[in-house]
Design an enzyme around this catalytic site. Structure first.
Site, PDB file in Angstrom:
ATOM      1  N   THR A 120       9.274  28.290  13.054  1.00 10.26           N
ATOM      2  CA  THR A 120       8.038  28.795  12.421  1.00 10.26           C
ATOM      3  C   THR A 120       7.180  27.667  11.858  1.00 10.26           C
ATOM      4  OG1 THR A 120       9.133  28.923  10.274  1.00 10.26           O
ATOM      5  CG2 THR A 120       9.250  30.886  11.677  1.00 10.26           C
ATOM      6  N   ARG A 170      11.366  21.388   7.761  1.00 12.30           N
ATOM      7  CA  ARG A 170      10.595  22.408   8.482  1.00 12.30           C
ATOM      8  C   ARG A 170      11.532  23.300   9.263  1.00 12.30           C
ATOM      9  NH1 ARG A 170       5.459  21.041  12.044  1.00 12.30           N
ATOM     10  NH2 ARG A 170       7.018  20.298  13.488  1.00 12.30           N
ATOM     11  N   ASP A 191      13.552  11.136  12.669  1.00 17.22           N
ATOM     12  CA  ASP A 191      14.511  10.659  13.672  1.00 17.22           C
ATOM     13  C   ASP A 191      14.227   9.213  14.053  1.00 17.22           C
ATOM     14  OD1 ASP A 191      15.984  12.960  13.784  1.00 17.22           O
ATOM     15  OD2 ASP A 191      14.951  13.785  15.541  1.00 17.22           O
ATOM     16  N   ASP A 196       9.316  12.766  16.345  1.00 13.45           N
ATOM     17  CA  ASP A 196       9.887  13.138  15.046  1.00 13.45           C
ATOM     18  C   ASP A 196      10.032  11.884  14.184  1.00 13.45           C
ATOM     19  OD1 ASP A 196      11.957  13.602  12.990  1.00 13.45           O
ATOM     20  OD2 ASP A 196      12.077  15.585  13.910  1.00 13.45           O
TER      21      ASP A 196
HETATM   22  C1  PRP Z   1       8.395  16.346   9.019  1.00 16.62           C
HETATM   23  C2  PRP Z   1       7.470  15.417   8.286  1.00 16.62           C
HETATM   24  C3  PRP Z   1       6.816  16.324   7.277  1.00 16.62           C
HETATM   25  C4  PRP Z   1       6.710  17.622   8.022  1.00 16.62           C
HETATM   26  C5  PRP Z   1       5.301  17.783   8.535  1.00 16.62           C
HETATM   27  O1  PRP Z   1       9.557  16.548   8.305  1.00 16.62           O
HETATM   28  O2  PRP Z   1       8.101  14.311   7.732  1.00 16.62           O
HETATM   29  O3  PRP Z   1       7.573  16.478   6.095  1.00 16.62           O
HETATM   30  O4  PRP Z   1       7.615  17.541   9.127  1.00 16.62           O
HETATM   31  O5  PRP Z   1       5.116  19.011   9.109  1.00 16.62           O
HETATM   32  P1  PRP Z   1       4.190  20.144   8.482  1.00 16.62           P
HETATM   33  O6  PRP Z   1       2.895  19.484   8.128  1.00 16.62           O
HETATM   34  O7  PRP Z   1       4.035  21.131   9.600  1.00 16.62           O
HETATM   35  O8  PRP Z   1       4.889  20.724   7.302  1.00 16.62           O
HETATM   36  P2  PRP Z   1      10.799  17.400   8.855  1.00 16.62           P
HETATM   37  O9  PRP Z   1      10.737  18.791   8.342  1.00 16.62           O
HETATM   38  O10 PRP Z   1      10.895  17.214  10.339  1.00 16.62           O
HETATM   39  O11 PRP Z   1      12.040  16.758   8.127  1.00 16.62           O
HETATM   40  P3  PRP Z   1      12.651  15.284   8.101  1.00 16.62           P
HETATM   41  O12 PRP Z   1      11.687  14.429   7.329  1.00 16.62           O
HETATM   42  O13 PRP Z   1      13.931  15.504   7.385  1.00 16.62           O
HETATM   43  O14 PRP Z   1      12.847  14.794   9.517  1.00 16.62           O
HETATM   44  N1  URA Z   2       7.092  16.254  11.980  1.00  9.62           N
HETATM   45  C1  URA Z   2       7.251  15.139  12.725  1.00  9.62           C
HETATM   46  O1  URA Z   2       8.107  14.301  12.427  1.00  9.62           O
HETATM   47  N2  URA Z   2       6.453  14.968  13.803  1.00  9.62           N
HETATM   48  C2  URA Z   2       5.493  15.846  14.145  1.00  9.62           C
HETATM   49  O2  URA Z   2       4.775  15.623  15.129  1.00  9.62           O
HETATM   50  C3  URA Z   2       5.345  17.009  13.353  1.00  9.62           C
HETATM   51  C4  URA Z   2       6.153  17.178  12.270  1.00  9.62           C
END
Ligand code: PRP
Ligand code: URA
Length: 206
Positions: free
Chosen positions: A105, A101, A200, A197
């Site tokens: 945005t 993400r 994380d 997150d």
């Molecule tokens: C997080 C999560 C989803 C996304 C959800 O991933 O695991 O993939 O955000 O958000 P959305 O519904 O608004 O798209 P992130 O982009 O933080 O990446 P990561 O899994 O590498 O931490």
């Molecule tokens: N991705 C995450 O990991 N946590 C949230 O709350 C939203 C997006």
């Protein structure tokens, strides 16, 4: 169609997972345990065929799962659910979609895709712990549909109403199974109360 698991054993685990004091080892265990509940609930209608089996005592009628399944974790956090999925479905294939993400945005930025093209009527099970705006999930479904998948299911741990609404609007054919539906998103597009997150917390990169 979305289904929220109302089981007390799931709610208990979700509560532990949300706790900011829960460390990555226990967090990963909880993610896997909840994923198993989600898998079992969502796969009740798997296609099967009848078979005969000989026990040491007599012949019996049983079933074999017929569906061909591809599990699709969305990197990175979706990897946290993969172990549980492969325990439940040891013969499934795995395809991965990398998506990050944009934190300002909340738009998903795809960076990797390695998913086998759909064969016959393969079932794609997309896994990602968080459904926030729904951008990442909807992008994943669009990519899978381009590859020919006609049967897609989405399993997730915590969903915001905004994400559920978006999936229902853009991909009404994709059923969503979630362990908890939360209140909404904050100004940074994080789920409230959520769990922070997910990536994380799974990978200890806080
Ligand atoms: C997080 C999560 C989803 C996304 C959800 O991933 O695991 O993939 O955000 O958000 P959305 O519904 O608004 O798209 P992130 O982009 O933080 O990446 P990561 O899994 O590498 O931490
Ligand atoms: N991705 C995450 O990991 N946590 C949230 O709350 C939203 C997006």
């Amino acid at each position: 169609m979305h289904t929220i698991l109302a089981h007390p054993l799931v709610k208990h685990r979700v509560t532990l997972m949300r706790d900011e004091n829960t460390k990555p080892k226990q967090f990963r265990e909880l993610v896997n345990e909840i994923t198993e509940f989600l898998a079992i609930e969502s796969l009740k209608d798997l296609r099967t065929r009848e078979v005969r089996v000989k026990t040491p005592v007599a012949e019996a009628t049983g079933v074999k799962v017929e569906d061909s399944i591809v599990i699709v974790p969305i990197l990175r956090a979706g990897m946290g659910m993969l172990g549980a999925m492969l325990r439940v479905l040891p013969y499934a294939k795995v395809g991965v979609l990398g998506m990050q993400r944009d934190e300002s945005t909340a738009e998903p930025v795809p960076y990797y895709a390695k998913v086998p093209p759909a064969k016959n009527d393969d079932l794609a099970i997309v896994i990602d712990p968080m459904l926030a705006t729904g951008g990442s999930a909807c992008d994943a479904f669009a990519q899978l549909k381009k590859l020919g998948y006609r049967r897609i299911v989405f399993l997730n741990l915590i969903a915001a109403p905004e994400g559920i609404d978006r999936v229902e609007r853009e991909h009404p054919d994709v059923p969503v199974f979630t362990a908890a539906k939360d209140d909404g998103l904050n100004e940074k597009f994080y789920i409230v109360p959520g769990l922070g997150d997910a990536g994380d917390r799974i990978f200890g990169t806080l």
